[in-house]
Design an enzyme around this catalytic site. Structure first.
Site, PDB file in Angstrom:
ATOM      1  CG  HIS A 156      -4.043 -12.117  26.304  1.00  0.00           C
ATOM      2  ND1 HIS A 156      -4.601 -13.523  26.442  1.00  0.00           N
ATOM      3  CD2 HIS A 156      -3.855 -12.436  25.131  1.00  0.00           C
ATOM      4  CE1 HIS A 156      -3.755 -14.217  25.816  1.00  0.00           C
ATOM      5  NE2 HIS A 156      -3.438 -13.594  24.923  1.00  0.00           N
TER       6      HIS A 156
ATOM      7  CD  GLU B 240      -6.065 -10.233  21.816  1.00  0.00           C
ATOM      8  OE1 GLU B 240      -5.881 -12.082  21.352  1.00  0.00           O
ATOM      9  OE2 GLU B 240      -5.100 -10.582  22.328  1.00  0.00           O
ATOM     10  CG  HIS B 241      -7.719 -15.388  23.689  1.00  0.00           C
ATOM     11  ND1 HIS B 241      -7.544 -16.549  23.404  1.00  0.00           N
ATOM     12  CD2 HIS B 241      -6.708 -14.553  23.423  1.00  0.00           C
ATOM     13  CE1 HIS B 241      -5.788 -16.554  23.433  1.00  0.00           C
ATOM     14  NE2 HIS B 241      -5.457 -15.090  23.152  1.00  0.00           N
TER      15      HIS B 241
ATOM     16  CD  GLU C 208      -2.122 -17.099  24.340  1.00  0.00           C
ATOM     17  OE1 GLU C 208      -1.386 -16.602  23.976  1.00  0.00           O
ATOM     18  OE2 GLU C 208      -3.341 -16.988  24.662  1.00  0.00           O
TER      19      GLU C 208
END
Length: 420
Positions: A47, A50-51, A127
């Protein structure tokens, strides 16, 4: 409309579908690497990666990436799941070469600037904090962990904050080296696209990549268990899961039809019995999720703490009842809903591109639509009743509860009720 498929010599796959009536196109790279491909010390890095994809390359800054797509009216985004990561774009047909160039740039030439890593680390920690403040996000993560304890597939996609705080440039580069080989990449495109042109561009951009050396993914084993946390919330969040079929299993469509008839909409058994007749909740549903080697039949509801026991007991009672009297009318409705949902989704090039990528990842090809519809139509009452009976008889289950749940029934009690 026809689906075309090609594999480069290094294993990189291209799948396209031209939709002649459209002026726009959706395309992206789907990577067969997600949360379950992480080692425990890497949890959250897929993740994080991906960021970082849109935070700068050797030739483009993060602003350059955004402006390249938005200057032509396009849209760019990404997401991470347990089994894949996707980087995708929506543009007009004439801008497809630009879109592929940008996507390939963020995948092949990231710089992972330390300053940008620190900035994005803060974003991801926010997040995670937001997720922890959202009870129905938390309880689904706990359900996954309860179903697959101490397994990669059971861990949170976001990862724990302490891990995210430690990731550095070497960690990101290491995960790319391990998991982003060409044989794990799928270029999928639908809409105003030309297959031969995309193959030629893919050969130029990705054809020189050497095959990767990724290790085998840890097999998933549904073990079941219970996680609960008492907290002063307005609602008690109830989730329960049973072992279900994987993507390749013969009864995957049976599981999906059962989930739809059981709790997939306003006409479903759970909605009618729990909400409409008894007023025990606002939200209740069931769904069947699948992975390459496992699956889950999941149920969720939010209710008050003093009504949770009644809701949970009715839910397991309804599973037993479905094994005895699920009707042809209910199954026919669920079949129709499933087919309609799939066909309506195919009106969107974005949905088509994603569907093709997922099917290639699972089957190595895109099965004909008529074949999928035939499998849905083949699901009958006996099969659905047998599936429900299997849930009741095996009772291999997981339970996650959050909120005012101190007096909620224990998993073993619910399993005993289900099997009695």
């Amino acid at each position: 409309m026809s689906i075309q498929f090609h594999t480069l010599s290094n294993g990189f796959r291209i799948v396209t579908e031209n939709m002649p009536s459209l002026e726009s196109a959706s395309l992206g790279i789907w990577v067969a690497a997600g949360g379950r491909h992480e080692r425990v010390e890497q949890n959250g890095i897929a993740h994080f990666l991906e960021h970082m994809a849109f935070k700068g390359t050797k030739t483009r800054s993060s602003l350059d990436i955004a402006e390249a797509i938005e200057d032509v009216g396009g849209f760019i985004n990404a997401y991470t799941s347990r089994e894949m990561t996707a980087y995708y774009v929506r543009v007009l047909g004439g801008d497809v070469p630009l879109a592929l160039d940008v996507i390939s740039d963020v995948l092949l030439n990231p710089v992972f600037d330390p300053k940008e890593i620190e900035i994005e680390r803060g974003v991801i920690l926010q997040e995670i904090g937001q997720s922890l403040d959202t009870p129905d996000d938390v309880v689904f993560d706990w359900l996954q962990e309860a179903a697959y304890p101490k397994q990669a597939i059971g861990r949170s996609i976001l990862g724990p904050a302490e891990r995210v705080k430690s990731f550095n440039r070497n960690d990101l580069n290491g995960f790319v080296s391990e998991q982003y080989g060409p044989e794990q990449l799928i270029l999928s495109a639908a809409g105003a696209v030309d297959h031969d042109s995309l193959v030629a561009e893919a050969e130029r951009l990705f054809g020189g990549l050497a095959r990767g050396t990724s290790t085998a993914v840890e097999p998933a084993k549904f073990e079941g268990g219970e996680i609960r946390e008492v907290k002063d919330l307005e609602q008690a969040h109830f989730t329960m899961a049973f072992e279900g079929p994987n993507y390749l299993a013969d009864d995957i469509f049976t599981a999906q039809i059962f989930a739809s008839a059981f709790g997939g909409g306003m006409s479903s058994r759970l909605f009618q019995e729990v909400r409409e007749k008894r007023g025990l909740c606002y939200t209740i549903f069931s769904q069947a999720s699948a992975f390459v080697d496992s699956g889950m039949l999941m149920i969720y509801a939010g209710t008050s703490g003093d009504q949770l026991t009644e809701l949970a007991e009715i839910t397991v009672d309804e599973i037993k009842r479905a094994a005895d009297d699920m009707s042809e009318v209910e199954i026919a409705r669920a079949r129709t809903q499933m087919k309609a949902g799939m066909l309506m989704g195919l009106e969107s090039p974005a949905s088509r591109a994603e569907r093709m990528a997922r099917l290639v990842m699972i089957y190595g090809q895109v099965p004909p639509l008529a074949e999928t519809i035939a499998k849905i139509d083949a699901v009958d009452v006996a099969g659905v009743r047998n599936f429900a009976a299997g849930l009741a008889q095996n009772a291999n289950a997981a339970l996650a509860l959050y909120g005012p749940v101190a007096d909620a029934p224990m998993l073993d009690n619910l399993k005993t009720r289900l099997m009695s």
